[in-house]
Design a protein around this motif. Sequence first.
Motif, PDB file in Angstrom:
ATOM      1  N   PHE A 102       0.854  -1.191   0.000  1.00 15.05           N
ATOM      2  CA  PHE A 102       0.000   0.000   0.000  1.00 15.05           C
ATOM      3  C   PHE A 102       0.890   1.241   0.000  1.00 15.05           C
ATOM      4  CE2 PHE A 102      -2.998  -3.076   1.846  1.00 15.05           C
ATOM      5  CZ  PHE A 102      -4.148  -2.767   1.134  1.00 15.05           C
ATOM      6  N   GLN A 103       0.396   2.302  -0.639  1.00 17.37           N
ATOM      7  CA  GLN A 103       1.104   3.588  -0.557  1.00 17.37           C
ATOM      8  C   GLN A 103       0.629   4.275   0.716  1.00 17.37           C
ATOM      9  OE1 GLN A 103       0.776   6.055  -4.114  1.00 17.37           O
ATOM     10  NE2 GLN A 103       0.041   4.245  -5.211  1.00 17.37           N
ATOM     11  N   VAL A 104       1.461   4.273   1.713  1.00 19.91           N
ATOM     12  CA  VAL A 104       1.024   4.781   3.021  1.00 19.91           C
ATOM     13  C   VAL A 104       1.603   6.169   3.258  1.00 19.91           C
ATOM     14  CG1 VAL A 104       0.911   4.280   5.498  1.00 19.91           C
ATOM     15  CG2 VAL A 104       1.031   2.396   3.868  1.00 19.91           C
ATOM     16  N   ARG A 105       0.742   7.067   3.765  1.00 16.16           N
ATOM     17  CA  ARG A 105       1.192   8.397   4.208  1.00 16.16           C
ATOM     18  C   ARG A 105       0.910   8.502   5.699  1.00 16.16           C
ATOM     19  NH1 ARG A 105       1.573   8.075  -0.754  1.00 16.16           N
ATOM     20  NH2 ARG A 105       0.612   9.366  -2.347  1.00 16.16           N
ATOM     21  N   GLY A 106       1.865   9.031   6.426  1.00 13.37           N
ATOM     22  CA  GLY A 106       1.680   9.181   7.868  1.00 13.37           C
ATOM     23  C   GLY A 106       1.386  10.622   8.230  1.00 13.37           C
ATOM     24  N   TRP A 107       0.713  10.796   9.369  1.00 15.75           N
ATOM     25  CA  TRP A 107       0.473  12.150   9.892  1.00 15.75           C
ATOM     26  C   TRP A 107       0.564  12.114  11.402  1.00 15.75           C
ATOM     27  CZ3 TRP A 107      -3.603  14.537  12.794  1.00 15.75           C
ATOM     28  CH2 TRP A 107      -3.518  15.940  12.844  1.00 15.75           C
ATOM     29  N   SER A 150     -14.484  16.779   4.188  1.00 15.55           N
ATOM     30  CA  SER A 150     -14.592  17.346   2.834  1.00 15.55           C
ATOM     31  C   SER A 150     -13.240  17.337   2.114  1.00 15.55           C
ATOM     32  CB  SER A 150     -15.158  18.768   2.893  1.00 15.55           C
ATOM     33  OG  SER A 150     -14.137  19.666   3.308  1.00 15.55           O
ATOM     34  N   TRP A 151     -12.137  17.146   2.856  1.00 13.08           N
ATOM     35  CA  TRP A 151     -10.816  17.053   2.218  1.00 13.08           C
ATOM     36  C   TRP A 151     -10.564  15.649   1.683  1.00 13.08           C
ATOM     37  CZ3 TRP A 151      -7.478  19.404   6.764  1.00 13.08           C
ATOM     38  CH2 TRP A 151      -7.800  20.755   6.907  1.00 13.08           C
ATOM     39  N   MET A 152     -11.406  14.701   2.076  1.00 13.99           N
ATOM     40  CA  MET A 152     -11.138  13.302   1.686  1.00 13.99           C
ATOM     41  C   MET A 152     -11.767  13.015   0.321  1.00 13.99           C
ATOM     42  SD  MET A 152     -11.763  11.316   5.278  1.00 13.99           S
ATOM     43  CE  MET A 152     -11.278  12.043   6.850  1.00 13.99           C
ATOM     44  N   LYS A 153     -11.215  11.986  -0.305  1.00 15.27           N
ATOM     45  CA  LYS A 153     -11.714  11.553  -1.612  1.00 15.27           C
ATOM     46  C   LYS A 153     -13.139  11.002  -1.470  1.00 15.27           C
ATOM     47  CE  LYS A 153      -9.338   8.525  -4.430  1.00 15.27           C
ATOM     48  NZ  LYS A 153      -8.156   7.677  -4.770  1.00 15.27           N
ATOM     49  N   PRO A 154     -14.041  11.299  -2.400  1.00 19.84           N
ATOM     50  CA  PRO A 154     -15.373  10.687  -2.327  1.00 19.84           C
ATOM     51  C   PRO A 154     -15.252   9.162  -2.301  1.00 19.84           C
ATOM     52  CG  PRO A 154     -15.322  12.411  -4.003  1.00 19.84           C
ATOM     53  CD  PRO A 154     -13.901  12.237  -3.531  1.00 19.84           C
ATOM     54  N   GLY A 155     -15.996   8.533  -1.429  1.00 19.90           N
ATOM     55  CA  GLY A 155     -15.969   7.066  -1.337  1.00 19.90           C
ATOM     56  C   GLY A 155     -14.900   6.522  -0.409  1.00 19.90           C
ATOM     57  N   VAL A 156     -14.168   7.409   0.250  1.00 19.63           N
ATOM     58  CA  VAL A 156     -13.086   6.984   1.154  1.00 19.63           C
ATOM     59  C   VAL A 156     -13.617   6.025   2.224  1.00 19.63           C
ATOM     60  CG1 VAL A 156     -13.458   8.933   2.746  1.00 19.63           C
ATOM     61  CG2 VAL A 156     -11.176   7.905   2.568  1.00 19.63           C
ATOM     62  N   VAL A 157     -12.742   5.119   2.653  1.00 19.99           N
ATOM     63  CA  VAL A 157     -13.083   4.208   3.755  1.00 19.99           C
ATOM     64  C   VAL A 157     -12.367   4.703   5.009  1.00 19.99           C
ATOM     65  CG1 VAL A 157     -12.685   1.879   4.665  1.00 19.99           C
ATOM     66  CG2 VAL A 157     -13.521   2.189   2.320  1.00 19.99           C
ATOM     67  N   LEU A 158     -13.121   4.802   6.097  1.00 23.09           N
ATOM     68  CA  LEU A 158     -12.540   5.270   7.358  1.00 23.09           C
ATOM     69  C   LEU A 158     -12.473   4.113   8.350  1.00 23.09           C
ATOM     70  CD1 LEU A 158     -11.719   7.874   8.948  1.00 23.09           C
ATOM     71  CD2 LEU A 158     -14.104   8.034   9.659  1.00 23.09           C
ATOM     72  N   LEU A 159     -11.297   3.905   8.928  1.00 24.45           N
ATOM     73  CA  LEU A 159     -11.140   2.894   9.986  1.00 24.45           C
ATOM     74  C   LEU A 159     -10.761   3.632  11.254  1.00 24.45           C
ATOM     75  CD1 LEU A 159      -8.841   0.232   8.173  1.00 24.45           C
ATOM     76  CD2 LEU A 159     -11.328   0.470   8.034  1.00 24.45           C
ATOM     77  N   GLY A 179      -0.277  19.530   6.500  1.00 25.35           N
ATOM     78  CA  GLY A 179       0.156  18.146   6.318  1.00 25.35           C
ATOM     79  C   GLY A 179      -1.032  17.193   6.353  1.00 25.35           C
ATOM     80  N   LEU A 180      -2.009  17.513   7.177  1.00 27.64           N
ATOM     81  CA  LEU A 180      -3.196  16.657   7.250  1.00 27.64           C
ATOM     82  C   LEU A 180      -3.943  16.691   5.922  1.00 27.64           C
ATOM     83  CD1 LEU A 180      -5.116  14.874   8.863  1.00 27.64           C
ATOM     84  CD2 LEU A 180      -6.197  16.937   9.777  1.00 27.64           C
ATOM     85  N   LYS A 181      -4.054  17.875   5.383  1.00 29.93           N
ATOM     86  CA  LYS A 181      -4.752  18.026   4.095  1.00 29.93           C
ATOM     87  C   LYS A 181      -4.042  17.205   3.028  1.00 29.93           C
ATOM     88  CE  LYS A 181      -7.313  21.826   2.139  1.00 29.93           C
ATOM     89  NZ  LYS A 181      -7.526  23.239   2.137  1.00 29.93           N
ATOM     90  N   THR A 182      -2.714  17.280   3.044  1.00 32.49           N
ATOM     91  CA  THR A 182      -1.929  16.530   2.057  1.00 32.49           C
ATOM     92  C   THR A 182      -2.107  15.030   2.255  1.00 32.49           C
ATOM     93  OG1 THR A 182      -0.312  18.290   2.158  1.00 32.49           O
ATOM     94  CG2 THR A 182       0.427  16.258   1.118  1.00 32.49           C
ATOM     95  N   ALA A 183      -2.040  14.601   3.529  1.00 32.87           N
ATOM     96  CA  ALA A 183      -2.131  13.157   3.801  1.00 32.87           C
ATOM     97  C   ALA A 183      -3.501  12.609   3.394  1.00 32.87           C
ATOM     98  CB  ALA A 183      -1.866  12.887   5.279  1.00 32.87           C
TER      99      ALA A 183
END
Length: 309
Positions: free
Chosen positions: A157-162, A211-220, A180-184
């Motif tokens: 997976f392409q992982v980004r940390g924050w 609203s910064w997240m991609k439509p359809g994002v999965v949240l865990l 950085g959060l917006k970017t991640a």
Amino acid sequence: MLTILFAAPTVWDDYATLLPAALQKAGIQARILTEAPDPAAVDYIIYAPSAPLQDFRPFTRTRAVLSLWAGVERIVGNPTLTQPLCRMVEDGLTEGMVEWVVGHAMRHHLGLDRHIVNPDRRWDPTCPPLARDRVVAMLGMGALGTASAQALARLNFQVRGWSRSPKSVPGIPCHAGEDGLKTALADADIVVTLLPRTPETENLIDARRLSWMKPGVVLLNPGRGALIDDAALLAALDSGRVGHATLDVFRVEPLPAEHPYWAHPRVTVTPHIAADSRPEGVIRVLVENIRRGQAGEPFLHQVDRARGY
Ligand code: NDP
Ligand code: OXD
């Protein structure tokens, strides 16, 4: 001879044999009590949030309060607590969290639900993308977040940390701060929240951040329930901006039967089981911290009161 108060009565049975044996093996002479008739004689307190103990003032010679839990939000602000507080970091807890995060990420990545629940016997040969084509944002790059991020990265997976402070983790671009959060979040297919509950992280996942997240994002969310503005998440689930939320932790636990999360078709509830500490690993950390306390060495995993974690 040290006096240790084991102030976590509901789990005492798991420790009653192993803890005295481990202390003895480490050459630490101690008596372990489950109640303290004389608080002024207690050297160390082993603590869990379920403990009835709330007033630490009479424990005048206590050198440290050793939490069995990783999350310390229920004790860190206790105004009677002046003794050093250490949180729990141990292999079993970390491994459990890595397995929960990887398992739930893989469920969504592979679209497993389509095949597990398929009442119409639909033959849909669509292949999922490879992990290398999916982006995961790991919010919180501490003991649990870093281990989970590394496990996901090992699966490609392409992982980004924050995190709060800037980090350097090989193979994982890390960000800090609001920008950085917006970017991640910007290109993440899966967002994992592994942050402690503090005044700064409360409602971090609100309508604006969603609203910064991609439509359809999965949240865990295996971090803490209060990281999420529940009304904002429910609205984002209803509108489809969030494709699915898998939630392990809640503002009120057990999650009340009438809570909308239970019935929502795009929410999976797990009952705060993402990770649990295992007595063998916990005992290694407790014994080492007691040894350090006696030797005048810095404690492992000491909580920074000002930061709240
Ligand atoms: P750590 O303290 O090791 O890591 C916390 C991470 O969160 C750090 O990277 C920290 O940043 C980051 N962080 C804290 N505040 C902020 C902020 N305001 N903005 C950005 N980043 C922030 O904790 P653990 O990894 O051990 O545990 C994380 C949480 O997981 C626990 O607090 C607990 O709530 C939860 N948990 C849940 C369990 C379950 O079964 N569901 C089991 C165990 C824990 P920095 O690195 O800069 O300090
Ligand atoms: C913990 C937890 O903080 O189980 O240890 O949530």
